[in-house]
Design a protein around this motif. Structure first.
Motif: not given
Lengths: 116, 112
Positions: B105-110
């Protein structure tokens, strides 16, 4: 070099109308071709694939794709679009990497917008 | 049936901090594993792939590294994050005998 191209950044279609999302490829040997769909902030989902056999491939959610060897194309189609089909669509090809392994290579994606 | 888990789902990290994203696959053995990065919600960039334990191939030079300590575990790491590392990271697996990928499902990195 092996590659896949999606010439349209965005496709707009009215609900109920047929839709086509275009894909062309360049590979050496027989192509393995795939379509995926991505909804916002989600992972990609596999829709369908062509490896061999019938040029018209049927997949999930009523989608189908036509393999055309002479035009090196693998366009995604659906006879009647739904608003819920609005998403990002990726074409992919299995390509030979520099390391000698087969890896998937993706197009840049086409945003499909279906208007009510 | 096979499932893929990826975590964390979202992450906000300062520049210079370390990173660890983890991906595990269940219900299969000896899968091919992949890490992709998706910038600006569009194209996918292949970062790493693995055909077996301890076997990692890198497609592009970068600030990241990957490891596969177990057959169904794939880890993406960095010692010091850069602003340009921000993006949506996707893990995927492929059965040895077929061509299609199955994505987490993905990993959103900021990175701030």
């Amino acid at each position: 070099a092996q590659s896949v191209a999606q010439p349209e950044d965005q496709v707009n279609v009215a609900e109920g109308n047929p839709l086509t999302v275009k894909c062309t490829y360049s590979v050496s040997g027989n192509p393995y071709l795939f379509w995926y769909v991505q909804y916002p902030n989600r992972g990609l989902q596999f829709l369908l694939k062509y490896i061999t056999g019938d040029n018209l491939v049927k997949g999930s959610y009523g989608f189908e794709a036509e393999f055309n060897k002479s035009q090196t194309s693998f366009h995604l189609k659906k006879p009647s679009a739904l608003v819920s089909d609005s998403a990002l669509y990726f074409c992919a090809v299995r390509a030979l990497s520099s390391g000698g392994s087969y890896i998937p290579t993706f197009g840049r994606g086409t945003s499909l917008i279906v208007h009510p | 049936s096979q499932t893929i888990h990826q975590w964390p789902a979202t992450l906000v990290q300062p520049v210079g901090s370390p990173l660890s994203l983890e991906c595990t696959v269940e219900g299969t053995s000896n899968p091919n594993l992949y890490w992709y990065r998706q910038a600006a919600g569009r194209g996918l960039q292949l970062l790493f792939y693995s055909v077996g334990i301890g076997q990692i191939s890198s497609e592009v030079p970068q600030n990241l590294s990957a490891s596969r300590p177990q057959d169904r575990q794939f880890i993406l790491s960095s010692k010091k994050l850069l602003l340009s590392d921000s993006g949506f990271y996707l893990c995927a697996w492929r059965p040895q005998e077929t061509g299609e990928l199955f994505f987490g499902e993905g990993s959103r990195l900021t990175v701030l």
